[in-house]
Design an enzyme around this catalytic site. Structure first.
Site, PDB file in Angstrom:
ATOM      1  N   GLU A 128       0.848  -1.242   0.023  1.00  9.58           N
ATOM      2  CA  GLU A 128      -0.018   0.161   0.176  1.00  9.58           C
ATOM      3  C   GLU A 128       1.056   1.306  -0.035  1.00  9.58           C
ATOM      4  O   GLU A 128       0.778   2.030   1.064  1.00  9.58           O
ATOM      5  CB  GLU A 128      -0.934  -0.035   1.127  1.00  9.58           C
ATOM      6  CG  GLU A 128      -1.919  -0.749   1.039  1.00  9.58           C
ATOM      7  CD  GLU A 128      -3.140  -0.783   2.140  1.00  9.58           C
ATOM      8  OE1 GLU A 128      -2.797  -0.120   2.995  1.00  9.58           O
ATOM      9  OE2 GLU A 128      -4.439  -1.130   1.908  1.00  9.58           O
ATOM     10  N   GLU A 141      -6.867  -7.409  -0.522  1.00 12.46           N
ATOM     11  CA  GLU A 141      -7.538  -7.536   0.805  1.00 12.46           C
ATOM     12  C   GLU A 141      -8.815  -6.948   0.926  1.00 12.46           C
ATOM     13  O   GLU A 141      -8.963  -5.821   0.143  1.00 12.46           O
ATOM     14  CB  GLU A 141      -6.517  -6.476   1.716  1.00 12.46           C
ATOM     15  CG  GLU A 141      -5.043  -7.008   1.898  1.00 12.46           C
ATOM     16  CD  GLU A 141      -4.502  -5.685   2.634  1.00 12.46           C
ATOM     17  OE1 GLU A 141      -5.046  -5.143   3.230  1.00 12.46           O
ATOM     18  OE2 GLU A 141      -2.960  -5.934   2.697  1.00 12.46           O
TER      19      GLU A 141
HETATM   20  C1  GLA Z   1      -4.130  -2.210   4.835  1.00  7.92           C
HETATM   21  C2  GLA Z   1      -2.851  -3.161   5.030  1.00  7.92           C
HETATM   22  C3  GLA Z   1      -2.996  -4.200   5.883  1.00  7.92           C
HETATM   23  C4  GLA Z   1      -3.798  -3.738   6.937  1.00  7.92           C
HETATM   24  C5  GLA Z   1      -5.088  -3.490   6.516  1.00  7.92           C
HETATM   25  C6  GLA Z   1      -5.970  -3.346   7.743  1.00  7.92           C
HETATM   26  O1  GLA Z   1      -4.850  -2.890   3.720  1.00  7.92           O
HETATM   27  O2  GLA Z   1      -2.253  -3.284   3.791  1.00  7.92           O
HETATM   28  O3  GLA Z   1      -1.501  -4.380   6.311  1.00  7.92           O
HETATM   29  O4  GLA Z   1      -3.246  -2.687   7.849  1.00  7.92           O
HETATM   30  O5  GLA Z   1      -5.130  -2.453   5.860  1.00  7.92           O
HETATM   31  O6  GLA Z   1      -7.383  -2.760   7.281  1.00  7.92           O
END
Ligand code: GLA
Length: 668
Positions: free
Chosen positions: A156, A318
C-alpha cells in the site's frame, strides 16, 4: 479500454482464495492448525512476509531466512501458494536508528519518530538501496520455490516526505517536466504574489507557509509524489524480474475511501502486461457513515480496480471479513454480507478474493481488525462464511480468465481530482471523487455494470459515458470524437475549467464550451446543505452557475433564474452530449431522461463475465429481502441446478449461471 491480459495468475489453479498470513506472530504449533484450517476453507494463496523485515534482516549485513524457509516449505507441503512480499513497507528500528535521514519529515518540517510502519522517506538513498537489496535477495532465494505463486512488492504505497532529500528529488523531477526555470515559472504562474524563481535552490516542497500555497506547486507535488513511489515500486519489481522472470509481480493498490492519493492510471501502465497484475485493497465505509450502501461500494471498488487493470482480470488482495480496526467504531457485517461482497468482486473481474488477514492478531496496532479466523475461532459466523465461500470459489474455476461486460463508463482522472482540491477553489465542497462514486452508485441502483476508466482511453465501446467532474482538461477532441461517433456523454458542472497547469481557460466552461454548446457567465456555488430548484421538479446541490446555450437545447432551468439553463442537451454527429450546470441531488431523473431504466428490481445485482470464445456467466446477487426471478437459461454453478427464466433466487442468495449459447445475446 486497452486489450485485456486474461491470464494474470497462471500459477494458481482456478481462482485465488486466502489472505495476509503472518505466522511470525504465532508459536510454531499454531502454524499447523493454520494450515489445516486453510485447507478446510479452500485457501490456496496467502500473502506472506509483508511486515517481516526485522526477522529476515535483523541488523546491518545480517540475514536470516530460516523462518521464511520454514513458512514457505510448510505452505508447499500443504499445496498452498505464496504471494511472497518483499517486506520493505516497514523498516525495523535498527534501520531507522542507523539511517535517521530515512525517517519521513512532515509538511511542518518535523521529522517523524520511529514506532509505526511505512516510516521511510522515498527519496533517501539508504532506503532505496536497502529495498532493492532485499527484493534481490528474496528473488534469488525463492524464485524456484514450489510455493511461490507471485511477488508482492512493498505494501500500500502512500508515503510522502518533505525533507531536503525530497526537495532535491522534486527539483530534478521539475526540471524534467518543465525543461527550465522559465518553464516552471510559467507553469506555476509565479508572477502572482511576486513568487518568481531566479535559482532552482529557491524551489521547495509545499511545506507549511504563511498563506495559501501556489496551486501549481501543490499539484506538481502530488504528481511528483506518485512518480517517486512508482519508481520505488519499479526498482524492486525490476530486481525481482531479473531473478524470477516467470512469476507475476504486483503491489496492493488502495481503492478504499478517497483513493486518489496516487495516479493509479500511471501505475497501471507498469502493473499490466506480461507477468504483472493489478491487485487492490478495498475496505468499506460503514453504512451509517456513507450515503452509498455496501453492495454499491463493493461494486465501485471492483469496477475501479478493473479500470486500473485496463479491463483485464485483477485480484482483490485485501478486504475485511468484518470490522476494520482503523475505522471509527467497531462494526459487524450482517450474516451473508461477506459472501455476497466476495462474490461481487469476482463477478466484477477479480480472479479470487483475499482478506487482511488470515488469523486475528493477539497484539499490535491491528489486534481488533477482523480476520478470516477471528479471535472467536472456527466456530463463528465469519469462519463458517469463509469456508462456504471457499467451497463456492472452487465451483467457479472455469470463469478464470473471463472479462466483464459493461455498457457504460464513468470517467476518473486522478490529476483532475487533485487539481479540483487545490487551495483557493470557489467552493471547498466540489470534491471530484465522492461525486464520481455517487454517479457510479446511481448507475449501480439501475443495474448498469459500469467501468471506471481513464478519460484518455478509447471510449468507443460504451453506449453511455459519464464525466461527473472533469475539472482539468486541455482539449475536448477525444470526448468530441466519442460523441460524434454515436456515444452519449453526460458532463457534470465545473468541468473543462482549467488546463494541465491548472491555468483557468478563458470563457468557462473552457475546454468543453464548444463541445457542450454552453456559455457560463458566472459560478454560483451553494452553501453546504442548500439546494436549488429546477423547473422540471428536480433539485441541484453544492454548485450552480449562470449558464446560457450557444448551440444546445435547454432541457431544464433554475426556477429562480429562468433565463439561465441548468440541464442542456446537444446533438452532435451521431451522438449527444448533456451538460449539467449543477450537481443533481438525485441522479434518477437524469437517468430516466437518458432511457436508463432498471431491467431488474433494485438490489438484484446482475453482472456478466465473458470468455474470449463467447462463453458467458451471469452472476446474480440478491441483496433484497424477497425472492427474485432471474431471467437466464443455463446452469447455476454454485448449486448445480438447471436455470430457466422462471427460476428464482431466494432473499440474500447468489447464483452464477453458465449461460446456454442462445441466451448469451443480451448485453447488460
Ligand atoms: C491495509 C494494509 C494491511 C492492514 C489492513 C487493515 O490494507 O495493507 O496491512 O493494515 O489495511 O485494514
Amino acid at each position: 479500454m486497452p486489450h485485456p491480459n486474461t491470464d494474470i495468475i497462471p500459477t494458481i489453479e482456478g481462482l485465488a482464495y486466502g489472505g495476509d498470513y503472518n505466522p511470525e506472530q504465532w508459536p510454531r504449533e499454531v502454524w499447523d492448525e493454520d494450515v489445516r484450517l486453510m485447507r478446510d476453507a479452500g485457501v490456496n494463496l496467502v500473502s506472506v512476509n509483508i511486515f517481516a523485515w526485522a526477522g529476515i534482516n535483523p541488523g546491518p549485513g545480517e540475514w536470516d531466512f530460516a523462518r521464511l524457509d520454514a513458512i514457505m516449505d510448510l505452505l508447499a507441503g500443504a499445496g498452498i501458494k505464496a504471494d511472497l512480499a518483499t517486506a520493505t513497507a516497514s523498516p525495523p528500528p535498527w534501520f531507522s536508528q542507523r539511517h535517521p535521514e530515512t525517517l519521513p519529515v512532515n509538511a511542518e518540517g518535523v521529522r517523524l519518530n520511529p514506532g509505526a510502519r511505512a516510516e521511510y522517506c522515498p527519496h533517501a538513498p539508504a532506503y532505496q538501496e536497502a529495498v532493492v537489496e532485499m527484493a534481490s535477495r528474496l528473488a534469488e532465494r525463492y524464485a524456484a520455490h514450489p510455493a511461490l505463486a507471485m511477488w508482492h512488492v512493498g505494501n500500500e504505497y502512500y508515503r510522502s516526505c518533505f525533507c531536503d532529500l525530497a526537495a532535491d528529488a522534486f527539483r530534478a523531477w521539475l526540471r524534467d517536466r518543465h525543461g527550465s526555470l522559465d518553464g516552471l515559472n510559467h507553469a506555476w504562474g509565479t508572477t502572482f504574489w511576486s513568487q518568481t524563481f531566479t535559482d532552482w535552490s529557491q524551489v521547495l516542497p509545499p511545506r507549511i507557509s504563511a498563506e495559501t500555497p501556489n496551486p501549481g506547486l501543490v499539484l506538481d507535488w502530488r504528481r511528483f509524489g506518485s512518480d517517486a513511489l512508482l519508481a520505488l515500486f519499479r526498482s524492486e519489481a525490476d530486481a525481482i524480474a531479473k531473478r524470477s522472470p516467470d512469476k507475476p509481480i504486483t503491489t496492493n493498490l488502495m481503492v478504499t475511501g478517497d483513493f486518489s492519493g496516487l495516479d493509479y492510471h500511471r501505475w497501471g501502465e507498469h502493473m499490466t502486461g506480461p507477468n504483472r497484475l493489478v491487485a487492490t485493497d478495498h475496505y468499506l465505509i460503514p453504512e451509517h457513515e456513507s450515503d452509498i450502501e455496501w453492495p454499491a461500494q463493493v461494486a465501485f471498488g471492483a469496477d475501479a480496480s478493473r479500470g486500473l487493470a485496463g479491463g483485464s482480470p485483477w485480484l482483490l488482495m485485501e478486504q475485511a471479513a468484518n470490522s476494520s480496526a482503523w475505522r471509527r467504531g467497531y462494526f459487524a457485517k450482517r450474516p451473508g454480507d461477506q459472501l455476497r461482497h466476495s462474490l461481487s468482486y469476482v463477478a466484477r473481474g477479480s480472479e479470487g478474493a483475499m482478506f487482511f488477514q488470515w488469523r486475528a492478531s493477539r497484539y499490535g496496532a491491528e489486534r481488533y481488525h477482523s480476520a478470516m479466523l477471528p479471535h472467536g475461532g472456527p466456530d463463528s459466523k465469519v469462519f463458517r462464511e469463509v469456508k462456504a465461500f471457499g467451497a463456492q470459489l472452487q465451483r467457479l474455476a472455469e470463469i478464470k480468465g473471463s472479462t466483464v461486460v459493461s455498457r457504460a463508463a464513468v470517467l476518473l482522472d486522478f490529476e483532475s481530482c487533485w487539481a479540483a482540491a487545490t487551495p483557493g477553489q470557489p467552493s471547498s465542497d466540489m470534491a471530484s471523487y465522492p461525486e464520481i462514486r455517487r454517479w457510479h452508485a446511481a448507475l449501480w441502483r439501475r443495474g448498469v455494470t459500469t467501468d471506471v476508466v481513464n478519460p484518455a482511453w478509447d471510449l468507443g465501446g460504451y453506449e453511455f459515458v459519464f464525466a461527473p467532474h472533469l475539472y482539468l482538461l486541455d482539449s475536448d477532441a477525444h470526448l468530441r470524437g466519442y460523441v460524434e461517433r454515436g456515444g452519449t456523454l453526460v458532463i457534470g458542472p465545473y468541468s473543462g475549467i482549467a488546463d494541465r497547469n491548472e491555468h483557468v481557460h478563458p470563457g468557462p466552461p473552457g475546454a468543453i464550451r464548444d463541445l457542450v454548446g454552453v456559455r457560463v457567465e458566472e459560478f454560483a456555488p451553494l452553501p453546504e446543505g442548500a439546494t436549488i430548484a429546477l423547473d422540471d421538479g428536480t433539485e441541484g446541490r453544492t454548485w450552480s452557475e449562470a449558464a446560457h446555450p450557444i448551440d444546445a437545447d435547454v432541457v431544464a432551468s433554475f426556477t429562480e433564474y429562468p433565463s439561465t439553463g441548468a440541464v442542456f442537451r446537444r446533438r452532435l454527429g451521431d451522438g449527444e452530449v448533456w451538460y449539467l450546470a449543477t450537481r443533481p441531488t438525485d441522479l434518477g431523473p437524469l437517468l430516466d431522461r437518458l432511457g436508463i431504466t432498471a431491467d431488474a428490481p433494485a438490489g438484484l445485482e446482475l453482472v456478466r463475465r465473458r470468455h474470449a470464445d463467447g462463453r458467458t456467466y451471469l452472476f446474480a446477487l440478491n441483496h433484497t429481502g424477497a425472492p427474485q426471478r432471474v431471467d437466464a437459461t443455463g446452469e447455476d454453478l454454485l448449486s448445480g441446478r438447471p436455470w430457466t427464466p422462471a427460476s428464482t433466487l431466494d432473499a440474500g442468495e447468489t447464483a452464477v449461471i453458465r449461460e446456454r449459447a442462445a441466451a448469451r445475446t443480451r448485453g447488460r
